[in-house]
Design an enzyme around this catalytic site. Sequence first.
Site, PDB file in Angstrom:
ATOM      1  N   THR A  92       0.880  -1.102  -0.091  1.00 22.02           N
ATOM      2  CA  THR A  92      -0.210   0.002   0.156  1.00 22.02           C
ATOM      3  C   THR A  92       0.628   1.118   0.315  1.00 22.02           C
ATOM      4  OG1 THR A  92      -1.590   1.410   1.537  1.00 22.02           O
ATOM      5  CG2 THR A  92      -0.124  -0.332   2.267  1.00 22.02           C
ATOM      6  N   CYS A 120      -1.884   5.312  -5.641  1.00 20.41           N
ATOM      7  CA  CYS A 120      -2.878   4.194  -4.536  1.00 20.41           C
ATOM      8  C   CYS A 120      -2.604   2.750  -5.207  1.00 20.41           C
ATOM      9  CB  CYS A 120      -3.893   4.637  -3.925  1.00 20.41           C
ATOM     10  SG  CYS A 120      -5.235   3.558  -2.541  1.00 20.41           S
TER      11      CYS A 120
END
Length: 230
Positions: free
Chosen positions: A83, A197
């Site tokens: 992430t 992202c």
Amino acid sequence: MKTIGLLGGMSWESTASYYKNINEGVKAQLGGLHSAKISLYSVDFAEIEKLQHQGRWDDTAVILSNAAKNIEAGGADFILICTNTMHKVAEKIEQSLSIPLIHIADATAEKLVANGIKRVGLLGTQFTMEQEFYKNRISDKYGIEVIVPNSEDQSAVHNIIYSELCLGNIQEKSRERYIQVIEKLHNQGAEAVILGCTEISLLVQQQHTNVPLYDTTLIHASKAVELATC
């Protein structure tokens, strides 16, 4: 072959992409029935998301550091945090380890430098777009100017990530909204846009725009394959 450590679950949708991309990369490199050696720890994203929006980053660092130590105990030679946003606490996680942590912004910036990109747009969660931990690493360490969307566009990008993409919900109207934001960044002088992202590539791929896109999930996974098979 080295063992790749994956700190995932944020969300599991993008962690699945890591697993797929890494195994495909190892197969392409080594052929035959080869697959990646992986030590994976997947956290409960609901716990992390709640702490994120409460600003309790130190608490997230404790959870992820403990998870990372379990990954190391599982035999990993190095670790990837699957992430972008949680690289806000990457240094604290790194301090808990005796093996390298491969930073997603470094892997991405190395690609940008290799391609001669000097000014890049950044999409991600509002934490990643607003705060300095990600932008400054790219600008200070690699000399690349980073620009982000305006506040209205940031909110739209952020909300789509959490309310749709993290749930595996892919909407055409949301893709169109992202393309609008990407085009705006390009018109502001961005030579390319970072999909900062790991869920964004579930929605937007290069086929959807002429603006060069840098998919951090694929770039990070490819870096893991390179390190594991060298």
